[in-house]
Design an enzyme around this catalytic site. Sequence first.
Site, mmCIF file in Angstrom:
data_model
loop_
_atom_site.group_PDB
_atom_site.id
_atom_site.type_symbol
_atom_site.label_atom_id
_atom_site.label_comp_id
_atom_site.label_asym_id
_atom_site.label_seq_id
_atom_site.Cartn_x
_atom_site.Cartn_y
_atom_site.Cartn_z
ATOM 1 N N ASP A 413 -8.608 7.665 -6.404
ATOM 2 C CA ASP A 413 -9.710 6.467 -5.474
ATOM 3 C C ASP A 413 -9.066 7.304 -4.088
ATOM 4 O O ASP A 413 -7.798 6.291 -3.639
ATOM 5 C CB ASP A 413 -9.363 4.450 -6.337
ATOM 6 N N GLU A 466 -11.378 11.500 -5.071
ATOM 7 C CA GLU A 466 -12.316 10.887 -4.263
ATOM 8 C C GLU A 466 -12.032 11.220 -3.062
ATOM 9 O O GLU A 466 -11.281 10.148 -2.599
ATOM 10 C CB GLU A 466 -12.146 9.721 -4.561
#
Length: 880
Positions: A413, A466
């Site tokens: 993330d 990401e």
Amino acid sequence: MNDILYNLSDWAEIEAIVYSEHDNPHSILGAHVVEEGILFNIFIPTAVSVVLHMKKTGKEYTMEIADEAGFFSVLVNGKRIPEYTYVVTYDNGDKQEIVDPYRFDPVIDGMDLKLFTSGIHYDIYNKLGAHPMEIDGVCGVLFGVWAPNAMRVSVVGDFNLWDGRRHPMRRLGDSGVFELFIPGLHCGELYKYEVKVNSQCVMLKADPYGYASELRPATASIVYDINSYQWKDQNFIAKRENRDYKEEPMLIYEVHLGSFKKPEDEDKTFYNYRELAVMIADFVKEMGYTHVELMPIMEHPLDASWGYQVTGYYAATARYGTPEDFMYFVEYMHTHNIGVILDWVPAHFPRDTFGLANFDGTCLYEHRDPRQGSHPHWGTLIYNYGRPEVANFLIANALFWAEKYHIDGIRMDAVASMLYLDYGKNHGEWVANIYGGHENLEAVEFLRNLSKVFRKKHKGVLLIAEESTAWEKVTGDVEDGGLGFDLKWNMGWMNDFVNYMKCDPLFRKGHHGELTFSMIYAYSEDFVLVLSHDEVVHGKGSMINKMPGSHDQKFANLRATYGYMMAHPGKKLLFMGQDIAQFDEWNENESIQWNLLEYDSHREMKDYVKALNRLYKDYPALYRMDFTSDGFEWINSLDADKSTISFLRKTEKEEETLLIICNFTPVVYENFKVGVPFKGKYKETFNSDKETFGGKGYVNPRLKYSKEDECDGRENSIQVTVPPLGISVFTCTPVAEVKLDKKSEKTSVDTKTTKSDKVSEKTSKTSKAAKESKPSKTTKTSTEKKASTKKKPATKTPTKKQASTAKNSSNAKVEEKKLLLEEEIPRELKTEKTEEVTIVIETDTQDEVAATTVDITEEAIDEVNQPVKRKRGRPRKQPV
């Protein structure tokens, strides 16, 4: 206390123990050989008496009170420390026999500490944390924690009344690691670390390396043995190591476990991991997804954070069960050939006082300078990646989930926030690197090290980033200056395409670039196309509610959205609930609205996504060459006025080519001419406007043969019906010319792949050849048609024997070709009403011509010779 014992007592050390400020309690507590004998010291607050018990001889010695706070001592003759216990009587009358925790040598050795302080102890989780074990025949739990700047660290829990004076830990040299083995403890014990910063400040901290935690809002860690689970997924793991995901279909179903489905029992907030495994696997298998991606299941205090505010990096959240329950979840997925990807959050952590923040009274895991150690918009703290022990903590954690829980991938993330020192910050809120730039050089080095170690230790387990910027070589090799990820989320495509689809079709032509721009950089990285949870929260609305138009047009738009996503290069990810067109925005406190499947439009959308997934997996062109430009080719990307695009998806095999046509307007385009890659036949294998999907039925049921009619800069083209707000996918079969007559006038016969097409083409060609010749032999058909051929005069009259030989050879060839033609007639055509058709086959032996007949339907003949447009089941009025 007698004088000898008094003189042997180190009162400064005793005072440090009593006031709970000692960082090496083993130096005074326990048994110590002195010149006068063996000195035993123990500190137990609330104890009124302590008796030393010799296990071998059974002798007992009453210990003297050295300090009324609970410090007891006794001197025993001898030079070797025997095996002993203490019998303690407490002020409430309870009596307990205990093994002295300060009689054991360190378990974490010098090599462990050297590797850890160097940042390369990649299984440090086997040392730090809480580990049930047996030492010298004594069962207990070893505790270890890194807190270099603490004055003192103690283990506290129900077993010692949460009193930090009872079990202070030993500092191991200059490593900053504290360790203590406590006998008699077992799995299931609640514990924390009491960290004394100074005489005025004491904090309770959850174990950073703890394997389990209490259910929120409680925050204690739990002693747990995660090594006892008997895994049964060895076959899946073995196959995984030899797979190349980049050349395989990858359909990822993103899931939030807490809201996939809610229990009907109001007293039960969540389903267990084991229950969820069955429900999710059943749905994923039905729909055809290949992987599930779980939003963070690491322990976190707040449901509304969805798991992205992690406090227990090594603990599977207690919301859904125990660590073994989650192991069962992963194993169950593997037994059904479903991969498991975990969201992982190494970019930041929350400020909760029981977590990592200010862990030992200093900024241990984070930077001290808030310009480096704080996210101003998220309210979280940033890891200090340049500190070896912090980098070791994170790298070991990523490896931990692959090693102990057998997961198949990690989606990292917020990588962009790690890479840029000024991410989300204004001028003056960040500190430049040593070169004056905004790149976080320490984070870059951390990511590269993680990639190298991960690839070496866990082959076949994916690292997915990401990353929302244009940082170069995110999926590039570390040796070539890349970060080493396997895949990267294509955030640019997601933002552009969603913005395009939100536009009214009338204005989409002004946004045409948002539709095609992604192909400019499509091969700069190895991408995953995502329509993730980020797109259906915080007022953004669900995917179906982003779509403009009437109810039917919303669904048509969404079908076109998913269709284009599936045809576009890149692996795929879709968030739960969007494949059934849930109207409400996702809410972590509510279940996916499965009841919507009672309605036709939602059930049809589910069937559509299922069919789309099947299409994707059945045709290698849609996934085999996702990451090379040879796998994609534009036919027409410039028709902004009609808001249409057409392109090819390809593999190394020409016959696997697919033609895709997308129409993002509500207008039907009939007789739409599109250029094709080669001469051949084109069959529509998928159409989003099928009535079974809720469409209007603007499909192309008949095979299309290309014509030498230039279009889109190509020599050949076809004419098709393009559905409104839809996508059509055509298989492309090239044709090759085969010469049947070498000496006479050449007649080209196309080689087909389907039997009915072969018969139709050959019938057309041979009939034409027959008409152009003068009749030499006639056979009547049911329609009174004649086919004739004309012999050419021989230049030399053959002998009788030669003529016989030539005739036999000619007849053999004719019979062979006749059999081939008969084999090519489809089985269903042989059972229908037929008419006799004369097929003339030219031979190259003595220029003889033979004629034979085969059975074929009227419909097949009409389709070849007179392709008349037929009625299609479509509405009378064009949809608006």
